[in-house]
Design a protein around this motif. Structure first.
Motif, PDB file in Angstrom:
ATOM      1  N   SER A  33       0.832  -1.200   0.000  1.00 55.80           N
ATOM      2  CA  SER A  33       0.000   0.000   0.000  1.00 55.80           C
ATOM      3  C   SER A  33       0.864   1.246   0.000  1.00 55.80           C
ATOM      4  O   SER A  33       2.044   1.221   0.400  1.00 55.80           O
ATOM      5  CB  SER A  33      -0.914   0.006   1.231  1.00 55.80           C
ATOM      6  OG  SER A  33      -0.151   0.173   2.415  1.00 55.80           O
ATOM      7  N   ASP A  34       0.274   2.353  -0.423  1.00 59.07           N
ATOM      8  CA  ASP A  34       0.994   3.623  -0.395  1.00 59.07           C
ATOM      9  C   ASP A  34       1.332   4.021   1.039  1.00 59.07           C
ATOM     10  O   ASP A  34       2.394   4.612   1.294  1.00 59.07           O
ATOM     11  CB  ASP A  34       0.162   4.722  -1.059  1.00 59.07           C
ATOM     12  CG  ASP A  34       0.167   4.618  -2.574  1.00 59.07           C
ATOM     13  OD1 ASP A  34       0.864   3.731  -3.107  1.00 59.07           O
ATOM     14  OD2 ASP A  34      -0.547   5.414  -3.226  1.00 59.07           O
ATOM     15  N   PHE A  35       0.442   3.707   1.972  1.00 63.44           N
ATOM     16  CA  PHE A  35       0.697   4.047   3.369  1.00 63.44           C
ATOM     17  C   PHE A  35       1.919   3.291   3.889  1.00 63.44           C
ATOM     18  O   PHE A  35       2.774   3.860   4.573  1.00 63.44           O
ATOM     19  CB  PHE A  35      -0.520   3.710   4.234  1.00 63.44           C
ATOM     20  CG  PHE A  35      -0.266   3.890   5.709  1.00 63.44           C
ATOM     21  CD1 PHE A  35      -0.293   5.163   6.283  1.00 63.44           C
ATOM     22  CD2 PHE A  35       0.015   2.796   6.524  1.00 63.44           C
ATOM     23  CE1 PHE A  35      -0.035   5.335   7.639  1.00 63.44           C
ATOM     24  CE2 PHE A  35       0.258   2.962   7.881  1.00 63.44           C
ATOM     25  CZ  PHE A  35       0.242   4.234   8.436  1.00 63.44           C
ATOM     26  N   GLN A  36       2.004   2.009   3.572  1.00 68.34           N
ATOM     27  CA  GLN A  36       3.161   1.217   3.992  1.00 68.34           C
ATOM     28  C   GLN A  36       4.441   1.794   3.406  1.00 68.34           C
ATOM     29  O   GLN A  36       5.451   1.942   4.105  1.00 68.34           O
ATOM     30  CB  GLN A  36       2.997  -0.240   3.546  1.00 68.34           C
ATOM     31  CG  GLN A  36       4.155  -1.145   3.941  1.00 68.34           C
ATOM     32  CD  GLN A  36       4.109  -2.479   3.227  1.00 68.34           C
ATOM     33  OE1 GLN A  36       4.000  -2.530   2.000  1.00 68.34           O
ATOM     34  NE2 GLN A  36       4.157  -3.570   3.981  1.00 68.34           N
TER      35      GLN A  36
ATOM     36  N   SER B 143       7.629  11.701   1.343  1.00 67.31           N
ATOM     37  CA  SER B 143       8.094  10.986   2.536  1.00 67.31           C
ATOM     38  C   SER B 143       9.585  11.163   2.815  1.00 67.31           C
ATOM     39  O   SER B 143       9.969  11.431   3.960  1.00 67.31           O
ATOM     40  CB  SER B 143       7.748   9.498   2.419  1.00 67.31           C
ATOM     41  OG  SER B 143       8.117   8.806   3.601  1.00 67.31           O
TER      42      SER B 143
END
Length: 275
Positions: A156-159, A236
């Motif tokens: 996922s993008d969050f990961q 990030s």
């Protein structure tokens, strides 16, 4: 493949002997502004060439690994990235600071260890070097051997966002330690930073590509027109690097004035105006 076998970009700085620098009041040079003087142009050239060679070597290891039955392996790719960072830091660190990474440049600027006016030029040089390296690789490995040498989240993008934040955070934390504090062994800075990159690629490469560097991800994305998850790699690492630099400043407590514990001439040559 190229997006999940370990990629990176990053990179770095260390400074020379504190007693070789003029007093803070006289340490500023003309190229502390964005005036395109000869010394400043030399710094930009070093950033373009350094970023080019870093991205070319690192991404080439990924492409060759995919095209030759995993002969390089994840360990080999990690070693290539780490060694490339190390040798480039020692070769041009005394010229430009060997950033090769917009996240590093921005992080030092927020800590007033790099001239804010030079940030756009440095970032442009880094992205140019990365794009040129990616373009060279695509020309050399076209047709059936064409492999995307960029980075894409494998989960996922969050990961991916969380992992990129963490690995860039402690990369910048280590850079800050060896580059701005003369209580560290400055001569080993290139080795320390290169080893950190190697470690990050070993475990984060299969998940995010272990970019740690917006220019590392943006260059191949432009060349291959492949922008999946690019926002992760543009945000990030910058947030992680800025956080890492500021956290180091919080834990570096000393009774000495800042200028007495800040080196200014070697790895981060251009930070001399900010100490």
């Amino acid at each position: 493949m190229a997006e999940n076998n370990g990629n990176h970009g990053v990179v770095l700085n260390v400074n020379g002997e504190a007693n070789q620098n003029p007093p803070p009041s006289t340490s500023k040079t003309k190229d502390s502004d964005v005036g395109f003087t000869v010394p400043f142009m030399q710094k930009l050239m070093a950033e373009v060439l350094g970023t080019y060679f870093l991205i070319f070597a690192g991404c080439a290891s990924v492409v060759v690994n995919v095209n030759n039955e995993k002969v390089v392996s994840l360990t080999g790719i990690s070693i290539v990235w780490g060694l490339a960072v190390m040798v480039l830091v020692y070769s041009v660190g005394h010229i430009s600071g060997a950033h090769f990474n917009p996240a590093v440049t921005i992080a030092f600027a927020t800590c007033k260890r790099f001239p804010l006016k030079q940030v756009p030029a440095y970032i442009s040089a880094q992205v140019l070097g990365s794009t040129m390296a990616a373009g060279t690789l695509r020309l050399l490995f076209s047709g059936p051997h064409d492999v995307f040498a960029g980075t894409s989240p494998q989960g996922s993008d969050f990961q991916a966002f969380a992992i990129e934040f963490i690995i860039t955070f402690y990369l910048m934390f280590i850079i800050s330690g060896v580059a701005t504090d003369n209580r560290a062994i400055g001569e080993l800075a290139g080795l320390a930073v290169g080893a950190t990159v190697l470690l990050n690629v070993l475990f984060a490469g299969p998940i995010t590509g272990a970019s740690m560097n917006p220019a590392r991800s943006l260059g191949p994305a432009i060349v291959w027109n492949h922008y999946k998850g690019i926002w992760v790699y543009l945000t990030s690492p910058i947030i992680g690097a800025v956080s890492g630099a500021w956290v180091y400043n919080m834990v570096r407590y000393t009774d000495k004035p800042l200028r007495e514990i800040t080196k200014t001439a070697s790895f981060l040559n251009s930070s001399r105006n900010c100490g």
